[in-house]
Design a protein around this motif. Structure first.
Motif, PDB file in Angstrom:
ATOM      1  N   GLN A 242       0.887  -1.231   0.144  1.00  0.00           N
ATOM      2  CA  GLN A 242      -0.013   0.127  -0.024  1.00  0.00           C
ATOM      3  C   GLN A 242       0.681   1.203  -0.062  1.00  0.00           C
ATOM      4  O   GLN A 242       0.509   2.204  -0.718  1.00  0.00           O
ATOM      5  CB  GLN A 242      -1.024   0.054   1.108  1.00  0.00           C
ATOM      6  CG  GLN A 242      -2.009  -1.044   1.291  1.00  0.00           C
ATOM      7  CD  GLN A 242      -1.658  -2.379   1.586  1.00  0.00           C
ATOM      8  OE1 GLN A 242      -0.476  -2.435   2.265  1.00  0.00           O
ATOM      9  NE2 GLN A 242      -2.409  -3.422   1.204  1.00  0.00           N
ATOM     10  N   LYS A 246       1.045   4.101  -2.936  1.00  0.00           N
ATOM     11  CA  LYS A 246       0.794   5.302  -2.771  1.00  0.00           C
ATOM     12  C   LYS A 246       2.064   6.344  -3.322  1.00  0.00           C
ATOM     13  O   LYS A 246       1.702   7.336  -3.844  1.00  0.00           O
ATOM     14  CB  LYS A 246       0.595   5.723  -1.176  1.00  0.00           C
ATOM     15  CG  LYS A 246       0.393   7.357  -0.826  1.00  0.00           C
ATOM     16  CD  LYS A 246       0.073   7.172   0.670  1.00  0.00           C
ATOM     17  CE  LYS A 246      -0.445   8.674   1.167  1.00  0.00           C
ATOM     18  NZ  LYS A 246       0.434   9.570   0.709  1.00  0.00           N
ATOM     19  N   LYS A 249       1.581   6.383  -7.108  1.00  0.00           N
ATOM     20  CA  LYS A 249       0.602   7.417  -7.429  1.00  0.00           C
ATOM     21  C   LYS A 249       1.122   8.723  -7.262  1.00  0.00           C
ATOM     22  O   LYS A 249       0.767   9.590  -8.154  1.00  0.00           O
ATOM     23  CB  LYS A 249      -0.871   7.175  -6.697  1.00  0.00           C
ATOM     24  CG  LYS A 249      -1.405   5.906  -7.156  1.00  0.00           C
ATOM     25  CD  LYS A 249      -2.824   6.279  -6.163  1.00  0.00           C
ATOM     26  CE  LYS A 249      -3.326   4.955  -6.644  1.00  0.00           C
ATOM     27  NZ  LYS A 249      -4.412   4.421  -5.565  1.00  0.00           N
ATOM     28  N   ASP A 250       1.571   9.208  -6.046  1.00  0.00           N
ATOM     29  CA  ASP A 250       2.079  10.414  -5.940  1.00  0.00           C
ATOM     30  C   ASP A 250       3.145  11.056  -6.909  1.00  0.00           C
ATOM     31  O   ASP A 250       3.208  12.082  -7.377  1.00  0.00           O
ATOM     32  CB  ASP A 250       2.699  10.645  -4.547  1.00  0.00           C
ATOM     33  CG  ASP A 250       1.660  10.546  -3.322  1.00  0.00           C
ATOM     34  OD1 ASP A 250       1.819  10.527  -2.226  1.00  0.00           O
ATOM     35  OD2 ASP A 250       0.295  10.805  -3.783  1.00  0.00           O
TER      36      ASP A 250
END
Lengths: 520, 77
Positions: A242, A246, A249-250
């Motif tokens: 996870q 994240k 994605k950022d």
């Protein structure tokens, strides 16, 4: 045991990894212990400063007393006040081949570990639970040794040049083709040193304007390579998909910090087996994420090549994945092949690029021929191409030893970190005095273990790390687990709240009696 | 055999104490100093508990019983 995640359909076999939390009482007592040692450390420093006691550690010279102090930080305080007291568990000199059993030179210290003297005696046949000898190829007799001796008489020991100049032997070309075939990639390149493979090749692959996503607990060579490259480094939590998603994605959404341009390359750095935790990377999920966000994957299989997988081909084989999904497969020959050096495998264009642009290829001396021959013979043995089933038997023996040993230690009540299938077994000790006590007590019982404390691990999570080998027999593993129980009879952390000592003694006495009856 | 059992148990408890308080790694003079301080503090704690705890418990009991019985009187007036 992990809860069912969204990616559980990617796993063909159960993935059992556990990092049991430190019991509260144990954590409190560990801090108490460190508190006592800190107080005594201050007392000793005070005595050394006021010349009541002779100062045996490094200090600045008289003329430099007014300069910026060199030895006042916590690391130096820790080294001279704690590490010195238990230093005899490390840097032990061995004097034979580090196989399943090893000989060690005995040494004593008369001034509490500041200096050591050799007694001249050699302690023979110590069960070796510390060497990275996963498939037992560290031998002084056998096919590998004979082949290496023959090549030594043919080529000599030194190469006297780098790969780019005059150091490219036909043995190196043979090795690289063999390694590429073993891994299932197009092409591979071998280097003389495993650490240098990581630290010198990552700068050749990424540079400024690239992003490196590196696991929290990556090895020093990966961290050094990442820092030398000049790319931006972001850390994700250990084996936590996870957290990695994240960050990915950022990175894609926000791009580079000030200019908001897209990153030139995103490289994910993971290891196959993390040697301090004994955990295995969640490779199916990492590959799924890599494909979704179009980044590159650098897999460091230093400890997992040869040690995992039904045919010994590493963590990719263990999960049943396609080796072409991993962009850069790196590994070392030090651990499972009984030699020294590292390799990088991947697409042909990548390896041809690295042959020209890698610092290690251009400046470092190439591998020594007998070492190359040792690797060639051991890889052929693992693949079964030498006509015997010795390689396959060793891989299976290692898997059996791993399962058996982990089960035995868990039954005894120890806290063991890591995955069920990893041959690296960290046994938690937590308290600083136990680090020294465990090492010494095991040596008294003729077993050599590696104990690790701060700064290689977090300060309260010190551990003893067992490295299993295919050369260990079941009887050796039994001896090691019983000795751990005896030298660590207080290790029953699960029962420490209840302090049922009588039951403990009964268990140990039963086990001892069983062993004795088996022997008799 | 039983005496040996008891002696081993006591030695094991002492070994645990040494390991938990990290006096196992200290030099002998540091260990004696640490044992002296620990035993002194422990003895003082035990003595204080023996002398003062019953009195404190009795006073606390009296205070709370007086509080609960004194309530109806104060609401009446």
């Amino acid at each position: 045991v992990e809860p069912i995640s969204l990616f559980s359909r990617l796993y063909k076999r159960p993935f059992n990894e556990a990092f049991e939390e430190t019991p509260m009482l144990v954590a409190v007592l560990t801090y108490v212990g460190y508190g006592v040692l800190t107080l005594f450390g201050y007392l000793r420093d005070f005595m050394r400063q006021w010349k009541i006691e002779k100062c045996q550690n490094a200090t600045e010279r008289e003329e430099q007393k007014d300069f910026v102090p060199l030895y006042q930080d916590f690391e130096n305080f820790y080294t001279r006040n704690l590490y010195m007291r238990i230093r005899d568990s490390w840097n032990r000199p061995i004097c034979s081949v580090p196989g399943a059993k090893v000989d060690m030179m005995e040494r004593v210290s008369h001034d509490y570990n500041w200096t050591f003297t050799y007694t001249g005696r050699v302690i023979k046949d110590i069960i070796n639970m510390g060497s990275y000898n996963y498939l037992g190829f560290a031998q002084k007799a056998g096919t590998c040794q004979e082949a290496a001796a023959k090549v030594l008489s043919q080529y000599g020991a030194g190469v006297c040049s780098t790969r780019q100049e005059m150091g490219n032997l036909d043995k190196h070309e043979e090795l690289e083709k063999l390694v590429a075939r073993f891994l299932g990639v197009e092409s591979a390149m071998a280097y003389g040193m495993g650490f240098a493979t990581n630290s010198m090749n990552i700068p050749a692959l990424v540079g400024k304007g690239c992003l490196i996503l590196s696991d929290e607990l990556n090895h020093a060579s990966l961290v050094l390579g990442a820092r030398l490259s000049g790319a931006t480094i972001r850390i994700f939590k250990h084996n936590n998909m996870q957290s990695l998603e994240k960050l990915l994605k950022d990175a894609i959404v926000h791009g580079q910090p000030r200019t908001r341009r897209p990153w030139k390359k995103i490289l994910i750095l993971v290891e196959g087996i993390y040697s301090m935790e004994g955990s295995i990377v969640r490779l199916p999920e990492v590959i799924a994420l890599k494909k979704k966000y179009k980044s590159y994957l650098y897999l460091d299989e230093a400890h997992s090549i040869g040690a995992l997988g039904p045919s010994g081909r590493g963590v990719v084989d263990y999960f049943g994945l396609n080796p072409e999904d991993v962009d850069i497969m790196m590994g070392t020959f030090t651990k499972s092949f009984g030699a020294a050096g590292g390799y990088i495998g991947g697409k042909k264009e990548l390896i041809d690029y690295l042959r020209t642009y890698s610092h290690s290829a251009v400046y470092a001396t190439s591998m020594s021929p007998p070492v190359v021959e040792q690797i060639i013979t051991s890889v052929k043995c693992i693949m079964g191409e030498d006509g015997t089933t010795v390689g396959k038997a060793r891989v299976q023996q290692l898997a059996e030893n791993t399962r058996y040993f982990r089960r035995r230690l868990k039954e005894m009540g120890f806290i063991i970190y890591g995955n069920e299938d990893s041959p690296v077994v960290p046994l938690m000790l937590y308290m600083p005095a136990k680090i020294g006590a465990f090492g010494r007590e095991m040596l008294k019982r003729n077993i050599g273990v590696v104990v690790v404390g701060f700064p290689a691990t977090p300060i309260i999570e010190s551990r003893a790390r067992f490295c299993l080998s295919a050369a260990h027999t079941k009887e050796m593993l039994d001896r090691v687990s019983v000795s751990s129980g005896l030298s660590f009879a207080h290790a029953f952390y699960k029962q420490i709240q209840q302090l049922f000592f009588c039951r403990l003694v009964q268990c140990l006495v039963h086990k001892l009696l069983n062993l004795m009856f088996k022997v008799l | 055999m039983d005496i040996k059992h008891v002696k081993d148990y006591i030695y094991w408890l002492y070994y645990q104490y040494l390991l938990i308080t990290c006096s196992y790694v200290l030099e002998p003079w540091e260990r004696s100093m640490f044992h002296t301080i620990t035993v002194t503090v422990f003895a003082m704690v035990v003595y204080t508990a023996y002398v003062f705890v019953p009195i404190h418990i009795r006073l606390a009991f009296e205070f709370f019983s007086q509080l609960f019985e004194g309530q109806p009187e104060s609401t009446v007036s």
